[in-house]
Design an enzyme around this catalytic site. Structure first.
Site, PDB file in Angstrom:
ATOM      1  N   CYS A 396     -62.420  74.296 -19.387  1.00  0.00           N
ATOM      2  CA  CYS A 396     -61.546  74.680 -20.486  1.00  0.00           C
ATOM      3  C   CYS A 396     -61.432  76.187 -20.625  1.00  0.00           C
ATOM      4  O   CYS A 396     -60.536  76.677 -21.314  1.00  0.00           O
ATOM      5  CB  CYS A 396     -62.050  74.061 -21.791  1.00  0.00           C
ATOM      6  N   ASP A 466     -60.477  62.603 -26.030  1.00  0.00           N
ATOM      7  CA  ASP A 466     -59.246  62.457 -26.817  1.00  0.00           C
ATOM      8  C   ASP A 466     -59.079  61.037 -27.346  1.00  0.00           C
ATOM      9  O   ASP A 466     -58.582  60.827 -28.457  1.00  0.00           O
ATOM     10  CB  ASP A 466     -58.027  62.823 -25.959  1.00  0.00           C
ATOM     11  N   GLY A 516     -54.388  56.053  -8.861  1.00  0.00           N
ATOM     12  CA  GLY A 516     -54.500  57.494  -8.824  1.00  0.00           C
ATOM     13  C   GLY A 516     -53.619  58.125  -7.772  1.00  0.00           C
ATOM     14  O   GLY A 516     -52.950  57.432  -6.983  1.00  0.00           O
TER      15      GLY A 516
END
Length: 712
Positions: A396, A466, A516
């Protein structure tokens, strides 16, 4: 633009012994392009055996003793796998490390040292402490020394190593009337010449060490050692320094061994030419030598060259060890004995010489070049202001700042769909699909570690945050994967490790990996798109009310620690502790927070930015007690040293937040990777959770009437 060199071979170093440490240092200065380097070691450090007696005696601190393998691996461009190797499959070319998929190799080297455990001695496994491996011994000695009031110690093994330890312990505890006994089944100190033996016996006597020779130890108990003649030697700390035993799994590898030690030839290769072995775990078939650190150190340049040769079809070098070597033996105090060629000398000057040699060796690893951003002499305006003097952070810490994101989100055209129940800004979209309410999110991370398995765990738990923050149960995920440019076999290995790990983490969370996509790029990036299911209304940012209690489920500081790790400034133990927090699931906390009025996970905007987001969406303010916010180990020290993540400045510029100009306050703006859940609870619910012992949730502040967030 210069194309990146593809990775084509896997080199795995098993163990962080002296030889491998020197090879890693040399590799960092001159790596072989195309090789992916891996180091497997049980912990973040490797104690240097030459300084062990000095550490035991109190002349050195623990940090003086340890080679930081996390920093060394970063310098060498290697991935560090913090775990113990338990098996080596020569045919399948894999190494087993518990808790992860097998580690594949093209070329491997083993430097795992020895053990002085005594499995056949009754009671030793329960009450004895092997002097090797050094790491566990050092930890237990520190604990014993700190608490012992009337210390009684028994050292089993009357060789040089046992004598050094006994004298060092006597010196360290000299003000507590210690009783220290050195035991040997035969005559003590047979490895040295007669002159050296007499001087060592005199030194032990001066230190008050009692020597008992020619007697077997029958059993070890919690408070004594039982001898074969019936005597009981009082001991609250019994250590074994008798002989050298190989790690048990080496004999199961299928490689040729001598008494359990891997047999190697002049080029340090085992019976399988793709596997090398060095240090005490190896037997030099062409020139047998005693187990001594001097040989491990001198093997390093030969191993480095021969590993490169094995990986690039080069020419091998032959290692021929010297027949004799200088022994410098510590005598407890700042005095040493030197023995070679049948002579022996004793004195304080010799200890200073030994101290100089040992410190010079350790300085090789303390003075690794700092990671510096490399820019051309002439660049466009603004480049140096963005890059600063440090590399771009990962995780991040590499995300786009809040200001840019807010500007983009403000320009999104309203969709007008009645099956989309959320607005931009929440952690995930809320969708009505038939009779179900579903949440949907996507997230991705650039690698914060060279280890694909570790990174896969972190990225998956980060993305799941999330879903949990919305109060939903994870359902399904699609993986989006970018791997560095590499050969097809390495692609298979890497994608396989990541996919297996992601699937395991999702299954533990009650979700499934359903597909994926992959591509190759300049570095590893792992992303997931996830769905979750809601049983009731979603928990959004907008439900906080004045009087609500703010709680946090994980400590903060990962951005600062990871930034320091990239620059070679973080302690290895702090880095591994940070990884451990990032790999902890928020699922238990999410279950406890089912009654939260507002919730989010702490990620790129830092604690301050994410709390400000809750307050802004809810039309309230917040007051946070800085001292109540839990911090990761080592984070505050690094913040006080001025370490900041790449997007710290953008986060700190948040006009909604008021905070003092202190290092602790700076961490409130630190971008987190796989951070904790930040929630607002009704006071009654917060008190209920506290009563039932919900230790995973830390109250840090409360919601107020006025706007803005204040840290005080």
């Amino acid at each position: 633009m210069t194309p990146s060199i593809p990775l084509t071979r896997d080199l795995v170093l098993i163990g962080g012994g002296h030889t491998h440490a020197l090879v890693l240092r040399k590799w960092g200065m001159d790596p072989l392009p195309g090789v992916r380097l891996t180091l497997i070691n049980p912990g973040p450090t490797a104690p240097y055996s030459g300084m062990l007696p000095g550490f035991v005696a109190g002349h050195y601190a623990r940090d003086d003793l340890d080679i930081d393998l996390v920093q060394l691996a970063r310098f060498a461009g290697a991935r560090l796998i913090a775990g113990a190797a338990t098996a080596l499959d020569v045919q399948g070319k894999t190494i087993t490390v518990n808790g992860r998929p097998p580690v594949a190799f093209d070329v491997a080297s083993v430097d795992v040292g020895i053990t002085s455990a005594m499995p056949a001695l009754e009671g030793f496994a329960q009450h004895g402490i092997p002097a090797k491996p050094l790491g566990p011994f050092v930890t237990k000695w520190e604990a014993f020394r700190a608490k012992a009031t009337e210390p009684k110690i028994a050292v089993i093994g009357g060789g040089v190593a046992g004598a050094e330890l006994a004298m060092a312990m006597a010196h360290a505890l000299r003000d507590r009337a210690p009783e220290i006994t050195l035991l040997d089944r035969g005559p003590a100190l047979e490895q040295v010449n007669a002159a050296a033996r007499q001087r060592l016996l005199r030194a032990m006597s001066e230190q008050g060490v009692r020597l008992i020779e020619n007697v077997e130890v029958r059993a070890v108990a919690e408070d004594h050692v039982l001898l074969s003649d019936g005597r009981r030697i009082a001991s609250g700390f019994t250590t074994g320094a008798a002989g050298a035993r190989p790690q048990g799994w080496l004999a199961q590898s299928g490689l040729d061994t001598e008494d359990g030690f891997l047999t190697v030839g002049p080029c340090l290769q085992t019976s399988d030419p793709s596997v090398f072995a060095v240090g005490d775990c190896a037997h030099l078939s062409h020139a047998p030598r005693p187990k001594a650190g001097v040989f491990a150190v001198r093997e390093a340049p030969y191993l480095y060259d021969n590993l490169r040769a094995a990986l690039s079809a080069g020419r091998m070098r032959q290692y021929r060890p010297q027949k004799d070597y200088l022994k410098l033996i510590s005598l407890g105090g700042r005095e040493a004995l030197a023995e070679r060629f049948g002579t022996a000398r004793r004195g304080r000057l010799l200890w200073r010489w030994k101290d100089h040699i040992d410190r010079a060796f350790m300085a090789k690893f303390d003075a690794l070049p700092a990671m510096q951003a490399s820019l051309p002499k002439v660049v466009a305006e603004g480049v140096r202001q963005i890059t600063g003097d440090a590399p771009l952070c990962a995780g991040c810490g590499a995300k786009v700042g809040r200001g840019a994101l807010q500007d983009v989100l403000a320009g999104i055209t309203p969709h007008g769909r009645d099956d989309i129940l959320s607005t931009p800004g929440d952690d995930a979209a809320v969708l009505r699909t038939g009779g179900a309410t579903q949440v949907f999110t996507t997230d991705h991370l650039s690698a914060v570690t060279e280890d694909p398995v570790l990174m896969a765990r972190i990225a998956t738990l980060h993305a799941l945050g999330d879903i949990w923050a919305m109060g939903a149960a994870p359902q399904a995920a699609v993986l989006s994967l970018t791997v560095p440019r590499m050969a097809p076999e390495l692609q298979r290995r890497t994608v396989g490790e990541i996919t297996v790990t992601v699937s395991e983490v999702l299954q533990d969370a009650g979700a499934a990996l359903v597909g994926g996509h992959t591509t190759m790029g300049d570095g590893l990036t792992i992303g997931l798109s996830l769905t979750g299911l809601l049983d009731g209304p979603a928990i959004t940012l907008a439900g906080a009310r004045p009087g609500g209690v703010i709680v946090l489920s994980k400590p903060i500081g990962s951005g600062t620690i990871l930034a320091a790790e990239m620059r070679g400034q973080a302690h290895g133990q702090d880095v591994l502790s940070c990884y451990d927090w990032m790999m902890r699931s928020n699922a238990p906390a999410a279950r406890m927070l089912a009654q939260a009025r507002a919730m989010t996970d702490v990620t790129g905007f830092g604690l301050a930015g994410h709390l400000a987001g809750i307050c802004e969406a809810s039309g309230v303010g917040a007051v946070v007690d800085l001292d109540a916010v839990p911090l990761m180990r080592g984070a505050l020290d690094l913040a006080e040293a001025g370490v900041r993540s790449s997007i710290y400045a953008d986060n700190r510029a948040d006009w909604r937040v008021t905070a003092p100009a202190t290092a602790r306050a700076a961490l409130m703006f630190d971008p987190q990777t796989s951070g904790g859940l930040l929630a607002v609870l009704p006071r009654a619910e917060a008190e209920r959770l506290a009563e039932i012992g919900a230790a995973a949730l830390t109250p840090i502040g409360e919601i107020t009437e006025g706007p803005g967030v204040t840290f005080r």
